[in-house]
Motif scaffolding. Sequence first.
Motif, PDB file in Angstrom:
ATOM      1  N   LEU A   1       3.039  10.473  -6.945  1.00  0.00           N
ATOM      2  CA  LEU A   1       3.902  10.946  -8.033  1.00  0.00           C
ATOM      3  C   LEU A   1       3.113  11.152  -9.326  1.00  0.00           C
ATOM      4  CD1 LEU A   1       7.072   8.725  -7.511  1.00  0.00           C
ATOM      5  CD2 LEU A   1       6.921  11.195  -7.174  1.00  0.00           C
ATOM      6  N   TRP A   2       2.287  10.175  -9.685  1.00  0.00           N
ATOM      7  CA  TRP A   2       1.618  10.193 -10.980  1.00  0.00           C
ATOM      8  C   TRP A   2       0.441  11.181 -11.036  1.00  0.00           C
ATOM      9  CZ3 TRP A   2       3.013   9.082 -15.575  1.00  0.00           C
ATOM     10  CH2 TRP A   2       2.077   8.948 -16.606  1.00  0.00           C
ATOM     11  N   PHE A   3      -0.359  11.206  -9.989  1.00  0.00           N
ATOM     12  CA  PHE A   3      -1.582  12.015 -10.033  1.00  0.00           C
ATOM     13  C   PHE A   3      -1.435  13.406  -9.442  1.00  0.00           C
ATOM     14  CE2 PHE A   3      -3.279   7.609  -9.999  1.00  0.00           C
ATOM     15  CZ  PHE A   3      -3.818   7.625 -11.268  1.00  0.00           C
TER      16      PHE A   3
ATOM     17  N   GLN B   1       0.825  -1.209   0.000  1.00  0.00           N
ATOM     18  CA  GLN B   1       0.000   0.000   0.000  1.00  0.00           C
ATOM     19  C   GLN B   1       0.861   1.262   0.000  1.00  0.00           C
ATOM     20  OE1 GLN B   1      -2.466  -0.836   3.407  1.00  0.00           O
ATOM     21  NE2 GLN B   1      -3.974  -1.945   2.183  1.00  0.00           N
ATOM     22  N   LYS B   2       1.982   1.247   0.721  1.00  0.00           N
ATOM     23  CA  LYS B   2       2.879   2.413   0.727  1.00  0.00           C
ATOM     24  C   LYS B   2       3.488   2.644  -0.654  1.00  0.00           C
ATOM     25  CE  LYS B   2       4.125   2.603   5.561  1.00  0.00           C
ATOM     26  NZ  LYS B   2       5.183   2.515   6.554  1.00  0.00           N
ATOM     27  N   LEU B   3       3.903   1.571  -1.313  1.00  0.00           N
ATOM     28  CA  LEU B   3       4.456   1.712  -2.662  1.00  0.00           C
ATOM     29  C   LEU B   3       3.388   2.213  -3.633  1.00  0.00           C
ATOM     30  CD1 LEU B   3       6.666  -1.506  -2.881  1.00  0.00           C
ATOM     31  CD2 LEU B   3       7.459   0.854  -2.676  1.00  0.00           C
ATOM     32  N   GLN B   4       2.167   1.707  -3.492  1.00  0.00           N
ATOM     33  CA  GLN B   4       1.066   2.152  -4.345  1.00  0.00           C
ATOM     34  C   GLN B   4       0.748   3.620  -4.090  1.00  0.00           C
ATOM     35  OE1 GLN B   4      -0.628   0.109  -6.771  1.00  0.00           O
ATOM     36  NE2 GLN B   4      -1.175   2.175  -7.386  1.00  0.00           N
ATOM     37  N   GLN B   5       0.771   4.043  -2.824  1.00  0.00           N
ATOM     38  CA  GLN B   5       0.528   5.446  -2.491  1.00  0.00           C
ATOM     39  C   GLN B   5       1.617   6.345  -3.073  1.00  0.00           C
ATOM     40  OE1 GLN B   5       0.298   5.376   1.770  1.00  0.00           O
ATOM     41  NE2 GLN B   5      -1.857   4.765   1.796  1.00  0.00           N
ATOM     42  N   GLU B   6       2.870   5.878  -3.006  1.00  0.00           N
ATOM     43  CA  GLU B   6       3.966   6.661  -3.591  1.00  0.00           C
ATOM     44  C   GLU B   6       3.741   6.827  -5.094  1.00  0.00           C
ATOM     45  OE1 GLU B   6       8.795   6.565  -4.381  1.00  0.00           O
ATOM     46  OE2 GLU B   6       7.883   4.934  -3.224  1.00  0.00           O
TER      47      GLU B   6
ATOM     48  N   ARG C   1       7.966   4.418 -13.516  1.00  0.00           N
ATOM     49  CA  ARG C   1       8.202   3.195 -14.310  1.00  0.00           C
ATOM     50  C   ARG C   1       8.673   2.060 -13.417  1.00  0.00           C
ATOM     51  NH1 ARG C   1      10.363   6.757 -18.015  1.00  0.00           N
ATOM     52  NH2 ARG C   1      12.470   6.321 -17.306  1.00  0.00           N
ATOM     53  N   PHE C   2       9.620   2.367 -12.510  1.00  0.00           N
ATOM     54  CA  PHE C   2      10.113   1.347 -11.594  1.00  0.00           C
ATOM     55  C   PHE C   2       8.977   0.809 -10.726  1.00  0.00           C
ATOM     56  CE2 PHE C   2      11.364   0.273  -7.261  1.00  0.00           C
ATOM     57  CZ  PHE C   2      12.191  -0.810  -7.511  1.00  0.00           C
ATOM     58  N   LEU C   3       8.182   1.709 -10.137  1.00  0.00           N
ATOM     59  CA  LEU C   3       7.097   1.280  -9.243  1.00  0.00           C
ATOM     60  C   LEU C   3       6.062   0.439  -9.981  1.00  0.00           C
ATOM     61  CD1 LEU C   3       6.619   4.509  -7.104  1.00  0.00           C
ATOM     62  CD2 LEU C   3       7.466   2.282  -6.302  1.00  0.00           C
TER      63      LEU C   3
ATOM     64  N   GLN D   1      13.054  12.356 -13.273  1.00  0.00           N
ATOM     65  CA  GLN D   1      13.161  11.554 -12.051  1.00  0.00           C
ATOM     66  C   GLN D   1      11.816  10.922 -11.688  1.00  0.00           C
ATOM     67  OE1 GLN D   1      14.528  14.593  -9.384  1.00  0.00           O
ATOM     68  NE2 GLN D   1      16.705  14.145  -9.737  1.00  0.00           N
ATOM     69  N   ILE D   2      10.761  11.695 -11.776  1.00  0.00           N
ATOM     70  CA  ILE D   2       9.419  11.178 -11.469  1.00  0.00           C
ATOM     71  C   ILE D   2       9.068  10.053 -12.426  1.00  0.00           C
ATOM     72  CG2 ILE D   2       6.949  11.745 -11.528  1.00  0.00           C
ATOM     73  CD1 ILE D   2       7.759  14.578 -10.537  1.00  0.00           C
TER      74      ILE D   2
END
Length: 160
Positions: free
Chosen positions: A21-23, A12-17, A63-65, A57-58
């Motif tokens: 970043l994206w939205f 969930q933390k990775l999804q929130q990050e 892409r990595f996430l 950077q974003i």
Amino acid sequence: MKTPLVTREGYQKLQQEHDELWFNERPEVTKIVSWAASLGDRSENADYIFNKKRLRQIDRRVRFLRKRLAQLKIVDYAPQQEGKVYFGAWVVIENAAQQSKRFRIVGPDEIYHRKDYISIDSPMARALVGKQLDDDIEVQTPQGIQHWWVSAISYRTEQK
């Protein structure tokens, strides 16, 4: 290769990050880049140069996430784990010198920014998996073999 396991909280933390970043951050930086580009000469425009770099950077992190989130397998607590050390466990170990360490065994993507988390890929975690209270473990470290025993196991979720 990193083990593709993650706790539900870690996922969930990775999804929130990713979502932040994206939205949120990326649209704001894109607006700044567009505004700075409209001013003319981009070669000496600090707003343009800095925010274009931030945009890269974003995009790289997003892409990595996306790739990593697709690879990860969420591991939830199961009642049959109780009493033994498995993924997601909070463990307290002690040695003969009365030193004590407390940590949680999690996936390699979750250990950053937390000093009380260790990766399932670490030698300590590998030695602990499957152990019960009062079991002895030996861990090979750069200083030599360390002897510890398990003094507590818990699967309750703790937030920091």
